[in-house]
Write a protein that holds these residues in place. Sequence first.
Motif, PDB file in Angstrom:
ATOM      1  N   ARG A  51       0.806  -1.209   0.000  1.00 23.48           N
ATOM      2  CA  ARG A  51       0.000   0.000   0.000  1.00 23.48           C
ATOM      3  C   ARG A  51       0.841   1.262   0.000  1.00 23.48           C
ATOM      4  N   TYR A  52       1.990   1.222   0.649  1.00 25.32           N
ATOM      5  CA  TYR A  52       2.770   2.427   0.828  1.00 25.32           C
ATOM      6  C   TYR A  52       4.052   2.384   0.009  1.00 25.32           C
ATOM      7  N   ILE A  53       4.301   3.486  -0.683  1.00 27.93           N
ATOM      8  CA  ILE A  53       5.521   3.632  -1.463  1.00 27.93           C
ATOM      9  C   ILE A  53       6.075   5.019  -1.173  1.00 27.93           C
ATOM     10  N   ILE A  54       7.358   5.084  -0.832  1.00 28.16           N
ATOM     11  CA  ILE A  54       8.026   6.363  -0.579  1.00 28.16           C
ATOM     12  C   ILE A  54       9.233   6.425  -1.495  1.00 28.16           C
ATOM     13  N   ASP A  55       9.404   7.539  -2.176  1.00 36.18           N
ATOM     14  CA  ASP A  55      10.525   7.722  -3.113  1.00 36.18           C
ATOM     15  C   ASP A  55      10.589   6.571  -4.115  1.00 36.18           C
ATOM     16  N   ASN A  56       9.447   6.169  -4.617  1.00 42.02           N
ATOM     17  CA  ASN A  56       9.337   5.068  -5.582  1.00 42.02           C
ATOM     18  C   ASN A  56       9.888   3.752  -5.044  1.00 42.02           C
ATOM     19  N   GLU A  57       9.854   3.578  -3.729  1.00 42.87           N
ATOM     20  CA  GLU A  57      10.315   2.339  -3.105  1.00 42.87           C
ATOM     21  C   GLU A  57       9.200   1.734  -2.275  1.00 42.87           C
ATOM     22  N   GLN A  58       9.134   0.427  -2.325  1.00 48.09           N
ATOM     23  CA  GLN A  58       8.138  -0.303  -1.552  1.00 48.09           C
ATOM     24  C   GLN A  58       8.511  -0.273  -0.075  1.00 48.09           C
ATOM     25  N   LEU A  59       7.516  -0.096   0.770  1.00 42.66           N
ATOM     26  CA  LEU A  59       7.732  -0.161   2.208  1.00 42.66           C
ATOM     27  C   LEU A  59       7.327  -1.535   2.711  1.00 42.66           C
ATOM     28  N   LEU A  60       8.131  -2.094   3.587  1.00 42.38           N
ATOM     29  CA  LEU A  60       7.864  -3.399   4.180  1.00 42.38           C
ATOM     30  C   LEU A  60       7.364  -3.206   5.598  1.00 42.38           C
ATOM     31  N   ASN A  61       6.403  -4.005   6.016  1.00 43.16           N
ATOM     32  CA  ASN A  61       5.955  -3.939   7.400  1.00 43.16           C
ATOM     33  C   ASN A  61       6.876  -4.822   8.251  1.00 43.16           C
ATOM     34  N   SER A  82      18.821   0.797  17.994  1.00 47.96           N
ATOM     35  CA  SER A  82      20.253   1.099  17.946  1.00 47.96           C
ATOM     36  C   SER A  82      20.618   1.955  16.731  1.00 47.96           C
ATOM     37  N   GLY A  83      19.659   2.184  15.839  1.00 40.92           N
ATOM     38  CA  GLY A  83      19.909   3.002  14.661  1.00 40.92           C
ATOM     39  C   GLY A  83      20.558   2.250  13.515  1.00 40.92           C
ATOM     40  N   LYS A  84      20.654   0.940  13.633  1.00 41.40           N
ATOM     41  CA  LYS A  84      21.273   0.143  12.570  1.00 41.40           C
ATOM     42  C   LYS A  84      20.357  -0.013  11.362  1.00 41.40           C
ATOM     43  N   LEU A  85      19.059   0.080  11.598  1.00 43.13           N
ATOM     44  CA  LEU A  85      18.079  -0.092  10.516  1.00 43.13           C
ATOM     45  C   LEU A  85      17.116   1.077  10.532  1.00 43.13           C
ATOM     46  N   GLN A  86      17.095   1.821   9.441  1.00 39.19           N
ATOM     47  CA  GLN A  86      16.218   2.985   9.341  1.00 39.19           C
ATOM     48  C   GLN A  86      14.774   2.524   9.182  1.00 39.19           C
ATOM     49  N   TYR A  87      13.854   3.255   9.787  1.00 33.36           N
ATOM     50  CA  TYR A  87      12.436   2.896   9.713  1.00 33.36           C
ATOM     51  C   TYR A  87      11.580   4.148   9.603  1.00 33.36           C
ATOM     52  N   THR A  94       5.016   0.593  11.847  1.00 29.71           N
ATOM     53  CA  THR A  94       6.420   0.707  11.470  1.00 29.71           C
ATOM     54  C   THR A  94       6.650   0.094  10.099  1.00 29.71           C
ATOM     55  N   TYR A  95       7.364   0.831   9.243  1.00 29.67           N
ATOM     56  CA  TYR A  95       7.681   0.349   7.899  1.00 29.67           C
ATOM     57  C   TYR A  95       9.162   0.577   7.616  1.00 29.67           C
ATOM     58  N   TYR A  96       9.681  -0.202   6.674  1.00 20.76           N
ATOM     59  CA  TYR A  96      11.077  -0.134   6.283  1.00 20.76           C
ATOM     60  C   TYR A  96      11.156  -0.057   4.769  1.00 20.76           C
ATOM     61  N   LYS A  97      12.071   0.779   4.257  1.00 26.52           N
ATOM     62  CA  LYS A  97      12.287   0.807   2.813  1.00 26.52           C
ATOM     63  C   LYS A  97      12.968  -0.491   2.416  1.00 26.52           C
TER      64      LYS A  97
END
Length: 112
Positions: A51-61, A82-87, A94-97
Amino acid sequence: MKRKALKKELRAIAGQLQKILLIVDKNKIKDKTISNQDATGEPQESPESRRYIIDNEQLLNNQDACRILQVSKRSLQRYRSSGKLQYYMLGGRTYYKRSDVNQFMREGLSPP
């Protein structure tokens, strides 16, 4: 006499309906399992993550990210904290590119 016969008939119908519902439920489970796999047998992305796309990238739940990284939800939370994975937070979720997850995998999973 009519009342007893009617109750007996209603019980028989109720029993048949329960059998039908069990069959329908089993078929739904089979259909859901089949529809969640592509031609290679690999699970597809969940509809929610498409459902969600940011900067032409799919977001993963969270579920998709856990499956791709093969880690638990708790480990995923540690990587976020810890900041190792941007979300990204969207609608309280919560979603991840996809590219961030791929980069995280390339860098290697190290224990927190």
